[in-house]
Write an enzyme that holds these catalytic residues in place. Sequence first.
Site, PDB file in Angstrom:
ATOM      1  N   ASP A  31     -37.982  42.304  12.048  1.00 12.23           N
ATOM      2  CA  ASP A  31     -39.788  41.645  11.814  1.00 12.23           C
ATOM      3  C   ASP A  31     -39.426  40.498  10.713  1.00 12.23           C
ATOM      4  OD1 ASP A  31     -42.638  42.276  11.854  1.00 12.23           O
ATOM      5  OD2 ASP A  31     -42.207  43.249   9.407  1.00 12.23           O
ATOM      6  N   SER A  32     -41.029  40.070  10.852  1.00 14.80           N
ATOM      7  CA  SER A  32     -41.294  38.324  10.211  1.00 14.80           C
ATOM      8  C   SER A  32     -41.012  39.575   8.239  1.00 14.80           C
ATOM      9  CB  SER A  32     -42.667  38.200   9.568  1.00 14.80           C
ATOM     10  OG  SER A  32     -43.223  39.258   9.962  1.00 14.80           O
ATOM     11  N   TYR A  63     -45.720  34.904   9.771  1.00 13.70           N
ATOM     12  CA  TYR A  63     -45.702  35.084  10.728  1.00 13.70           C
ATOM     13  C   TYR A  63     -46.870  34.454  11.660  1.00 13.70           C
ATOM     14  CZ  TYR A  63     -40.908  35.025  11.673  1.00 13.70           C
ATOM     15  OH  TYR A  63     -39.007  35.614  11.909  1.00 13.70           O
ATOM     16  N   GLY A  64     -48.418  35.460  11.833  1.00  7.02           N
ATOM     17  CA  GLY A  64     -49.244  35.668  12.246  1.00  7.02           C
ATOM     18  C   GLY A  64     -50.503  34.338  11.990  1.00  7.02           C
ATOM     19  N   CYS A  94     -41.969  44.140  15.483  1.00  8.43           N
ATOM     20  CA  CYS A  94     -43.000  42.848  15.254  1.00  8.43           C
ATOM     21  C   CYS A  94     -43.903  42.391  16.868  1.00  8.43           C
ATOM     22  CB  CYS A  94     -42.551  40.952  13.857  1.00  8.43           C
ATOM     23  SG  CYS A  94     -43.467  40.265  14.014  1.00  8.43           S
ATOM     24  N   ASN A  95     -45.487  41.755  15.945  1.00  9.19           N
ATOM     25  CA  ASN A  95     -46.671  42.643  16.989  1.00  9.19           C
ATOM     26  C   ASN A  95     -46.339  41.067  17.592  1.00  9.19           C
ATOM     27  OD1 ASN A  95     -47.877  45.115  17.787  1.00  9.19           O
ATOM     28  ND2 ASN A  95     -46.873  45.230  16.424  1.00  9.19           N
ATOM     29  N   THR A  96     -46.454  40.527  16.194  1.00  5.24           N
ATOM     30  CA  THR A  96     -46.755  38.771  15.995  1.00  5.24           C
ATOM     31  C   THR A  96     -45.407  37.910  17.293  1.00  5.24           C
ATOM     32  OG1 THR A  96     -47.801  38.545  14.030  1.00  5.24           O
ATOM     33  CG2 THR A  96     -46.682  36.646  14.984  1.00  5.24           C
ATOM     34  N   GLU A 174     -47.744  44.735   1.879  1.00  7.91           N
ATOM     35  CA  GLU A 174     -47.131  43.545   2.140  1.00  7.91           C
ATOM     36  C   GLU A 174     -47.628  43.935   0.217  1.00  7.91           C
ATOM     37  OE1 GLU A 174     -44.359  41.385   2.157  1.00  7.91           O
ATOM     38  OE2 GLU A 174     -44.118  42.741   4.683  1.00  7.91           O
ATOM     39  N   CYS A 208     -49.978  45.974  14.921  1.00  7.27           N
ATOM     40  CA  CYS A 208     -49.538  44.648  13.954  1.00  7.27           C
ATOM     41  C   CYS A 208     -48.356  45.825  12.988  1.00  7.27           C
ATOM     42  CB  CYS A 208     -50.044  44.191  13.085  1.00  7.27           C
ATOM     43  SG  CYS A 208     -48.621  43.627  10.982  1.00  7.27           S
ATOM     44  N   THR A 209     -47.278  45.391  12.452  1.00  8.01           N
ATOM     45  CA  THR A 209     -46.774  46.218  12.328  1.00  8.01           C
ATOM     46  C   THR A 209     -46.919  46.666  10.809  1.00  8.01           C
ATOM     47  OG1 THR A 209     -44.647  44.921  12.112  1.00  8.01           O
ATOM     48  CG2 THR A 209     -44.653  46.731  13.909  1.00  8.01           C
ATOM     49  N   HIS A 210     -47.264  46.053  10.472  1.00 15.68           N
ATOM     50  CA  HIS A 210     -47.482  46.551   8.931  1.00 15.68           C
ATOM     51  C   HIS A 210     -48.903  47.358   8.881  1.00 15.68           C
ATOM     52  CE1 HIS A 210     -45.434  43.539   7.761  1.00 15.68           C
ATOM     53  NE2 HIS A 210     -45.957  42.878   6.576  1.00 15.68           N
TER      54      HIS A 210
HETATM   55  N1  DGL Z   1     -45.098  41.963  11.341  1.00 12.38           N
HETATM   56  C1  DGL Z   1     -46.265  40.992  12.103  1.00 12.38           C
HETATM   57  C2  DGL Z   1     -46.669  42.066  13.240  1.00 12.38           C
HETATM   58  O1  DGL Z   1     -46.570  42.446  13.438  1.00 12.38           O
HETATM   59  C3  DGL Z   1     -47.604  40.645  10.238  1.00 12.38           C
HETATM   60  C4  DGL Z   1     -46.607  40.220   9.424  1.00 12.38           C
HETATM   61  C5  DGL Z   1     -46.799  38.321  10.108  1.00 12.38           C
HETATM   62  O2  DGL Z   1     -48.399  37.900   9.918  1.00 12.38           O
HETATM   63  O3  DGL Z   1     -45.490  38.043   9.677  1.00 12.38           O
HETATM   64  O4  DGL Z   1     -47.174  41.178  14.241  1.00 12.38           O
END
Ligand code: DGL
Length: 290
Positions: A31-32, A63-64, A94-96, A174, A208-210
């Site tokens: 993940d990011s 990353y988003g 990571c969804n992004t 975060e 988003c995994t967060h």
């Molecule tokens: N983990 C990213 C996701 O699931 C979100 C955080 C990011 O933007 O890097 O999209």
Amino acid sequence: MAEGGLFHSCHGYNARMNATQTRPLPIGVFDSGVGGLTVLKALREALPAEDLMYLGDTARLPYGTKSPASISRYACQATRHLQQQGIKLLVVACNTASAVALDALREQMAPLPVIGVVEPGATAAVGTRPGASHLVLATEATVRLGAYRHAIAARDPGATVRELACEMLVSLAEEGWTTGDIATAVIRRYLGLLPEEARAPDSIILGCTHFPLLRDAIAEVVAPGTMIVDSASTTAQAASTMLDDLGLRSDKPAGGLRLFATDGASRFARVGGRFLGESLDASDITLVDL
Ligand code: DGL
């Protein structure tokens, strides 16, 4: 533009998969940042005999908000690191990165199997009921690509999907500010951007995994009875099925865990422990340079 069109090209992924040799290898998860630990937690629960290796690209989070070319390059580098350690399956937690780079990673890393989180998330969402209305909360990049809209339409053409970019929720997660007045005020503010008729969907997809960390705060703000869907457990199920299909399920009595990050081991331990549901120490995290 990067080689191969929009996507950075991953050269050197020619893993020769042989079931006997690869069965004892870990599952790689990336993940990011620490958000993907929500997926890692579900993987540990579903696959307790598997070794797991997690990389959070904390130096380059988020990353988003980045361009597809940068996201793809980062995803490729993170994946290469895990590949070099030796893995039998990659989970893009990571969804992004799943939205932007999954097809390219799958193609370029074949025959190493690669699972993203968008498809399992869409599968979980359409399970609520056919023809439902879904609101996807995600990053700008995931929304821009319409990743969930496409994945849901492929599974349930009668569903309606609206996507909303909620970048600040990543920062809240975060920072660990996942409950209380600030979290609910930010969620209300985002939902207030929607037209009145879109504020009461059948399901809210945590795209988003967060965001699973903000589940309680989201539930507090939305109408009672709204389904809140995340992809962690369906992704773990997909990984389990994939291992069985390929004959790669571990036969060890119990799996271990190795954690890597690209920056901030103390912060990773402090915040990541909440995502993983157990306390972590900075010495548990190995810093790597991609
Ligand atoms: N983990 C990213 C996701 O699931 C979100 C955080 C990011 O933007 O890097 O999209």
